[in-house]
Design an enzyme around this catalytic site. Sequence first.
Site, PDB file in Angstrom:
ATOM      1  N   LYS A 168     -17.244 -12.265   8.209  1.00  0.00           N
ATOM      2  CA  LYS A 168     -18.083 -12.528   7.362  1.00  0.00           C
ATOM      3  C   LYS A 168     -19.422 -13.135   7.687  1.00  0.00           C
ATOM      4  O   LYS A 168     -20.435 -12.927   7.248  1.00  0.00           O
ATOM      5  CB  LYS A 168     -17.560 -12.979   5.992  1.00  0.00           C
ATOM      6  N   LYS A 185      -9.531   3.025   8.057  1.00  0.00           N
ATOM      7  CA  LYS A 185      -9.191   2.877   6.313  1.00  0.00           C
ATOM      8  C   LYS A 185     -10.383   3.163   5.584  1.00  0.00           C
ATOM      9  O   LYS A 185     -11.451   3.050   5.889  1.00  0.00           O
ATOM     10  CB  LYS A 185      -8.916   1.161   6.309  1.00  0.00           C
ATOM     11  N   LYS A 211     -14.774   0.368   0.707  1.00  0.00           N
ATOM     12  CA  LYS A 211     -15.831   0.217  -0.093  1.00  0.00           C
ATOM     13  C   LYS A 211     -17.295   0.189   0.563  1.00  0.00           C
ATOM     14  O   LYS A 211     -18.192   0.496  -0.130  1.00  0.00           O
ATOM     15  CB  LYS A 211     -15.864  -1.053  -0.732  1.00  0.00           C
TER      16      LYS A 211
HETATM   17  P1  AMP Z   1     -10.339  -4.994  -0.474  1.00  0.00           P
HETATM   18  O1  AMP Z   1     -11.002  -5.189  -1.912  1.00  0.00           O
HETATM   19  O2  AMP Z   1     -10.795  -4.094   0.694  1.00  0.00           O
HETATM   20  O3  AMP Z   1     -10.039  -6.501   0.196  1.00  0.00           O
HETATM   21  O4  AMP Z   1      -9.131  -4.519  -1.031  1.00  0.00           O
HETATM   22  C1  AMP Z   1      -8.232  -4.998  -2.085  1.00  0.00           C
HETATM   23  C2  AMP Z   1      -6.874  -4.472  -1.961  1.00  0.00           C
HETATM   24  O5  AMP Z   1      -6.527  -3.025  -1.748  1.00  0.00           O
HETATM   25  C3  AMP Z   1      -6.154  -5.272  -0.918  1.00  0.00           C
HETATM   26  O6  AMP Z   1      -4.904  -5.631  -1.412  1.00  0.00           O
HETATM   27  C4  AMP Z   1      -5.713  -3.944   0.118  1.00  0.00           C
HETATM   28  O7  AMP Z   1      -4.585  -4.261   0.792  1.00  0.00           O
HETATM   29  C5  AMP Z   1      -5.911  -2.678  -0.636  1.00  0.00           C
HETATM   30  N1  AMP Z   1      -6.550  -1.717   0.231  1.00  0.00           N
HETATM   31  C6  AMP Z   1      -8.045  -1.753   0.400  1.00  0.00           C
HETATM   32  N2  AMP Z   1      -8.151  -0.580   1.282  1.00  0.00           N
HETATM   33  C7  AMP Z   1      -7.116   0.001   1.031  1.00  0.00           C
HETATM   34  C8  AMP Z   1      -6.542   1.221   1.808  1.00  0.00           C
HETATM   35  N3  AMP Z   1      -7.727   2.094   2.333  1.00  0.00           N
HETATM   36  N4  AMP Z   1      -5.521   1.727   1.956  1.00  0.00           N
HETATM   37  C9  AMP Z   1      -4.609   0.962   1.242  1.00  0.00           C
HETATM   38  N5  AMP Z   1      -4.750  -0.148   0.357  1.00  0.00           N
HETATM   39  C10 AMP Z   1      -6.041  -0.645   0.546  1.00  0.00           C
END
Ligand code: AMP
Length: 326
Positions: free
Chosen positions: A111, A192, A195
């Site tokens: 970051k 993956k 967002k």
């Molecule tokens: P983040 O806001 O990207 O940190 O994601 C929040 C939660 O969603 C985390 O616990 C990640 O493991 C899960 N997550 C994020 N992107 C994915 C994805 N493409 N597939 C599965 N789980 C995801």
Amino acid sequence: MKRVFSGVQPTGNIHIGNYLGALKQFVELQEDGDCIYCIVDMHSITLPQDPKELKTSILDVAALYMAIGLDPNKCTIFIQSDVSGHAELAWILMCNSYTGELSRMTQFKQKSKDEASAPAGLFTYPVLMAADILLYDTDIVPVGNDQKQHIELTRDIAQRINNTYGETFVVPDGRFLKEGARIMALDDPTVKMSKSSKNIHSRISLLDSPNKIKKSIMRSTTDSEGSIRFDASEKPGISNLLTIYSAFSGRRIEDLETEYSSAGYGAFKKDLVDVVCEELLPIQERFHEIRPSQELLNALKDGAERAENIAEKTMKRVKMRFGLGL
Ligand code: AMP
Ligand code: TRP
């Protein structure tokens, strides 16, 4: 009953990857744990945020949580900045963490690499996270794999303080969410779903309209072979769609392969649109009911009160151990 705590940043755009990979498990956990789910708005301001948008996002995320089935009568949902103990405990933990260990955190390195000058809060972010967890005598922290290092740090700090000042904190365990449902981007199934991708058709957000869902799925990247079978390395696109279909419908991938053995990609995608819409539309309906309601504000207020009660006890104990205050 085990105490479960997890935090989520109030950033909009929660997508089906977050939903299948994390949020659905939060809903399952509320049935047999004493679950506390915190919207970590103070973590969000480690990078600049528009105040109006932040406020909106906090309420959006809270409403979405309730819309997917988190029930304020079964678990505690609250906003981090409503309980002052988080910041207070973070300071005490910071005095017991080392700059060396914090500079090894990969999330900080990632970051901060694009920032001309990184805010100190970005550096101490993991300590605030440790405070979130330790404040509630947490046994289990369900999080994504990317948070492993932060959980280790939390355990280290807790043990360090317990060793020096006597038993003060419960040492928590991470519960790393199943990798099984790793959802890939629709436009590029080798990365993956996220967002932050610029292409909105790379993801399906929980609040997307049926039309947008249809567009994103129909134009998703597949291959030229034309057969519907799971093969993550040779056919990442179709495999990802099968994973999504299976996760939403509860049907096994093998059964879907059989059912669609003579179907084309177009027909398969069309059915997938229906399956996804069938689950998301009721969530969206509930979201729009809850979002402007007093019920939402009451749930967050009650949640903050419950959290405050626990936090106050912990802070008393911590201050006593450290010899702080009157
Ligand atoms: P983040 O806001 O990207 O940190 O994601 C929040 C939660 O969603 C985390 O616990 C990640 O493991 C899960 N997550 C994020 N992107 C994915 C994805 N493409 N597939 C599965 N789980 C995801
Ligand atoms: N750092 C976590 C993330 O980026 C969010 C978070 C903050 C958290 N405090 C927490 C997660 C406490 C679990 C427990 O996903």
